[in-house]
Motif scaffolding. Structure first.
Motif, PDB file in Angstrom:
ATOM      1  N   LYS A  50     -30.549  22.065  13.102  1.00 27.05           N
ATOM      2  CA  LYS A  50     -31.827  22.600  13.595  1.00 27.05           C
ATOM      3  C   LYS A  50     -31.669  24.025  14.098  1.00 27.05           C
ATOM      4  O   LYS A  50     -32.649  24.751  14.242  1.00 27.05           O
ATOM      5  N   SER A  51     -30.410  24.418  14.401  1.00 29.54           N
ATOM      6  CA  SER A  51     -30.186  25.772  14.905  1.00 29.54           C
ATOM      7  C   SER A  51     -30.211  26.792  13.770  1.00 29.54           C
ATOM      8  O   SER A  51     -30.081  27.991  14.015  1.00 29.54           O
ATOM      9  N   LEU A  52     -30.355  26.336  12.529  1.00 29.68           N
ATOM     10  CA  LEU A  52     -30.314  27.277  11.406  1.00 29.68           C
ATOM     11  C   LEU A  52     -31.556  28.159  11.384  1.00 29.68           C
ATOM     12  O   LEU A  52     -32.676  27.680  11.547  1.00 29.68           O
ATOM     13  N   LYS A  53     -31.284  29.441  11.195  1.00 28.22           N
ATOM     14  CA  LYS A  53     -32.394  30.395  11.100  1.00 28.22           C
ATOM     15  C   LYS A  53     -32.440  30.903   9.668  1.00 28.22           C
ATOM     16  O   LYS A  53     -31.804  30.344   8.800  1.00 28.22           O
ATOM     17  N   GLU A  54     -33.164  31.959   9.462  1.00 26.74           N
ATOM     18  CA  GLU A  54     -33.320  32.542   8.126  1.00 26.74           C
ATOM     19  C   GLU A  54     -34.060  31.534   7.232  1.00 26.74           C
ATOM     20  O   GLU A  54     -34.215  30.380   7.564  1.00 26.74           O
ATOM     21  N   LEU A  76     -28.277  19.126   1.128  1.00 26.77           N
ATOM     22  CA  LEU A  76     -28.267  20.233   0.179  1.00 26.77           C
ATOM     23  C   LEU A  76     -29.075  21.367   0.796  1.00 26.77           C
ATOM     24  O   LEU A  76     -30.177  21.155   1.288  1.00 26.77           O
ATOM     25  N   MET A  77     -28.470  22.536   0.798  1.00 27.42           N
ATOM     26  CA  MET A  77     -29.113  23.657   1.477  1.00 27.42           C
ATOM     27  C   MET A  77     -29.257  24.812   0.504  1.00 27.42           C
ATOM     28  O   MET A  77     -28.256  25.291  -0.036  1.00 27.42           O
ATOM     29  N   ILE A  78     -30.474  25.216   0.254  1.00 25.53           N
ATOM     30  CA  ILE A  78     -30.688  26.339  -0.660  1.00 25.53           C
ATOM     31  C   ILE A  78     -30.951  27.597   0.158  1.00 25.53           C
ATOM     32  O   ILE A  78     -31.950  27.680   0.867  1.00 25.53           O
ATOM     33  N   SER A  79     -30.016  28.536   0.106  1.00 24.58           N
ATOM     34  CA  SER A  79     -30.236  29.828   0.749  1.00 24.58           C
ATOM     35  C   SER A  79     -30.421  30.852  -0.366  1.00 24.58           C
ATOM     36  O   SER A  79     -30.309  30.522  -1.545  1.00 24.58           O
ATOM     37  N   GLN A  80     -30.650  32.106   0.022  1.00 20.05           N
ATOM     38  CA  GLN A  80     -30.963  33.119  -0.988  1.00 20.05           C
ATOM     39  C   GLN A  80     -29.916  33.202  -2.107  1.00 20.05           C
ATOM     40  O   GLN A  80     -30.245  33.125  -3.271  1.00 20.05           O
ATOM     41  N   GLY A  81     -28.648  33.320  -1.721  1.00 20.81           N
ATOM     42  CA  GLY A  81     -27.636  33.571  -2.745  1.00 20.81           C
ATOM     43  C   GLY A  81     -26.721  32.405  -3.047  1.00 20.81           C
ATOM     44  O   GLY A  81     -25.828  32.512  -3.884  1.00 20.81           O
ATOM     45  N   VAL A  82     -26.921  31.287  -2.381  1.00 22.67           N
ATOM     46  CA  VAL A  82     -25.973  30.190  -2.547  1.00 22.67           C
ATOM     47  C   VAL A  82     -26.631  28.840  -2.243  1.00 22.67           C
ATOM     48  O   VAL A  82     -27.547  28.758  -1.425  1.00 22.67           O
ATOM     49  N   ARG A 168     -19.386  27.151  14.158  1.00 18.25           N
ATOM     50  CA  ARG A 168     -19.138  28.469  13.553  1.00 18.25           C
ATOM     51  C   ARG A 168     -19.649  28.531  12.121  1.00 18.25           C
ATOM     52  O   ARG A 168     -20.147  29.543  11.664  1.00 18.25           O
ATOM     53  N   PHE A 169     -19.523  27.419  11.392  1.00 16.86           N
ATOM     54  CA  PHE A 169     -20.043  27.362  10.017  1.00 16.86           C
ATOM     55  C   PHE A 169     -21.551  27.672  10.030  1.00 16.86           C
ATOM     56  O   PHE A 169     -22.053  28.465   9.237  1.00 16.86           O
ATOM     57  N   LEU A 170     -22.256  27.057  10.988  1.00 14.86           N
ATOM     58  CA  LEU A 170     -23.706  27.276  11.073  1.00 14.86           C
ATOM     59  C   LEU A 170     -24.012  28.694  11.547  1.00 14.86           C
ATOM     60  O   LEU A 170     -24.937  29.340  11.048  1.00 14.86           O
ATOM     61  N   GLU A 171     -23.206  29.181  12.508  1.00 18.14           N
ATOM     62  CA  GLU A 171     -23.408  30.563  12.987  1.00 18.14           C
ATOM     63  C   GLU A 171     -23.221  31.560  11.852  1.00 18.14           C
ATOM     64  O   GLU A 171     -23.983  32.519  11.711  1.00 18.14           O
ATOM     65  N   ASP A 172     -22.179  31.334  11.028  1.00 18.57           N
ATOM     66  CA  ASP A 172     -21.933  32.235   9.896  1.00 18.57           C
ATOM     67  C   ASP A 172     -23.114  32.223   8.926  1.00 18.57           C
ATOM     68  O   ASP A 172     -23.493  33.258   8.388  1.00 18.57           O
ATOM     69  N   LEU A 173     -23.659  31.042   8.710  1.00 19.00           N
ATOM     70  CA  LEU A 173     -24.837  30.971   7.837  1.00 19.00           C
ATOM     71  C   LEU A 173     -25.960  31.816   8.421  1.00 19.00           C
ATOM     72  O   LEU A 173     -26.625  32.574   7.716  1.00 19.00           O
ATOM     73  N   ASN A 174     -26.138  31.692   9.738  1.00 20.85           N
ATOM     74  CA  ASN A 174     -27.225  32.433  10.391  1.00 20.85           C
ATOM     75  C   ASN A 174     -27.023  33.945  10.321  1.00 20.85           C
ATOM     76  O   ASN A 174     -27.983  34.706  10.387  1.00 20.85           O
ATOM     77  N   LYS A 175     -25.756  34.362  10.203  1.00 24.75           N
ATOM     78  CA  LYS A 175     -25.481  35.806  10.158  1.00 24.75           C
ATOM     79  C   LYS A 175     -25.786  36.408   8.794  1.00 24.75           C
ATOM     80  O   LYS A 175     -25.842  37.620   8.654  1.00 24.75           O
ATOM     81  N   THR A 176     -25.916  35.548   7.779  1.00 25.91           N
ATOM     82  CA  THR A 176     -26.200  36.070   6.433  1.00 25.91           C
ATOM     83  C   THR A 176     -27.702  36.005   6.188  1.00 25.91           C
ATOM     84  O   THR A 176     -28.277  34.910   6.166  1.00 25.91           O
ATOM     85  N   PRO A 177     -28.327  37.165   6.005  1.00 26.35           N
ATOM     86  CA  PRO A 177     -29.773  37.149   5.798  1.00 26.35           C
ATOM     87  C   PRO A 177     -30.140  36.335   4.545  1.00 26.35           C
ATOM     88  O   PRO A 177     -29.384  36.336   3.576  1.00 26.35           O
ATOM     89  N   SER A 178     -31.232  35.630   4.597  1.00 29.01           N
ATOM     90  CA  SER A 178     -31.652  34.837   3.438  1.00 29.01           C
ATOM     91  C   SER A 178     -33.166  34.885   3.297  1.00 29.01           C
ATOM     92  O   SER A 178     -33.898  34.506   4.211  1.00 29.01           O
ATOM     93  N   LYS A 179     -33.611  35.384   2.159  1.00 30.07           N
ATOM     94  CA  LYS A 179     -35.052  35.405   1.848  1.00 30.07           C
ATOM     95  C   LYS A 179     -35.271  34.593   0.589  1.00 30.07           C
ATOM     96  O   LYS A 179     -34.572  34.773  -0.405  1.00 30.07           O
ATOM     97  N   LEU A 180     -36.210  33.693   0.624  1.00 30.90           N
ATOM     98  CA  LEU A 180     -36.437  32.835  -0.541  1.00 30.90           C
ATOM     99  C   LEU A 180     -37.620  33.344  -1.351  1.00 30.90           C
ATOM    100  O   LEU A 180     -38.566  33.912  -0.802  1.00 30.90           O
TER     101      LEU A 180
END
Ligand SMILES: [Zn+2]
Length: 303
Positions: A50-54, A76-82, A168-180
């Motif tokens: 739930k802490s995931l942003k972007e 399964l998590m779909i982010s912009q590039g991965v 940290r895995f979730l924090e790293d995800l949050n640090k990568t911008p993601s636009k769908l």
């Protein structure tokens, strides 16, 4: 954005109900408790996620099929590039890794190799994407969610995320911008629409109606020592209280799941609940909550 949330599988529900109404063998019990534990771990991960942003799509608890091969994906998590495929394991205690296998230190019991399972799902998912003519980067990881878990002898190149690394895995995800965009959306929608509901992996003990303990058990302590007082079901074991209607509907749901081929009638639920209530009460509750089908003499009910 959560596109598909997590519910207990029918297999877990059926085993939960059966465990209260019949004696499971040690093996069945072990399988059942593993499913409970696994589900609990997945819920714990959902809380953290739930802490995931972007912008991203999260699709939980997927069962997909490609060329007659079924595979499950916990998250399964779909982010912009991965696209992340996450397998969530709620293992507890000390384990060690040897010759690509995972063993419990205490019991020496071998667990299913999480890497084999993960690679299989990831490869099948890549084929699945190819069939949809989609080209996305797929990253697969096993998440060990239980803080009481330690794994010895695992090399750093393994796709493992340990309890101390999940945040940290979730924090790293949050640090990568993601636009769908539209293509992410279409992909997510096709994945959800291709989810299978009939799971061929399901393994339930053999059971029949006669052998099962009939009656309503307490929703709190699961004891069958309940009695009716006015509109309330009271438990003489723990003092738990539940509205009769809720308790009857809860038991009717069990009946439907355990005996999908049988019709839900006033008589069948009356027998199943084995409670000091009149058939009229049962009939009223079923009528109120389900769709009535058929004529007066052979009425049955559907969800
Ligand atoms: Zn109770």
């Amino acid at each position: 954005m959560l596109l598909k949330s997590r519910l207990e599988s029918n297999e877990l529900l059926a085993l939960r109900y059966l465990s209260r109404r019949m004696e499971l063998t040690e093996k069945e019990k072990y399988h059942y408790l593993n499913l409970e534990k696994g589900y609990e771990g997945e819920l714990q991960f959902d809380l953290l996620a739930k802490s995931l942003k972007e912008e991203r799509y999260i699709i939980n608890d997927l069962l997909l099929e490609v060329n007659n091969n079924f595979f499950q994906i916990d998250c399964l998590m779909i982010s912009q590039g991965v696209i992340h495929i996450l397998d969530i394991k709620n293992y507890h205690g000390d384990c060690y890794f040897e010759a690509n296998k995972l063993y419990s230190v205490a019991t020496k019991r071998e667990y299913k190799n999480p890497i084999d399972q993960l690679n299989r799902s990831a490869n099948l998912f890549r084929q699945f994407l190819q069939n949809l003519r989609q080209n996305f980067l797929v990253e697969a990881s096993v998440i060990f969610i239980n803080p009481e878990f330690t794994l010895y002898h695992a090399s750093m190149d393994k796709p493992f995320i340990f309890p101390t690394q999940v945040n940290r895995f979730l924090e790293d995800l949050n640090k990568t911008p993601s636009k769908l965009n539209e293509s992410h959306k279409k992909l997510a929608q096709s994945i959800v629409s291709l989810h299978k509901t009939e799971n061929p992996f399901t393994s339930l003990p053999k059971y029949n109606y006669e052998q099962l303990h009939k009656g309503i058990y307490c929703n709190t302590c699961k004891s069958f020592k309940v009695y009716k007082k006015n509109n309330i079901l009271l438990c003489s074991n723990c003092g738990g209280k539940e509205k009769i209607e809720t308790a009857i509907l809860r038991s009717a749901r069990e009946f439907m799941l355990l005996f999908p081929e049988q019709k839900v009638t006033t008589q069948s639920i009356y027998d199943w609940c084995n409670l000091d209530v009149s058939k009229r009460t049962i009939c009223r509750i079923l009528k109120k909550n389900y769709t009535t089908i058929g004529s007066t003499n052979n009425t049955y009910y559907q969800c």
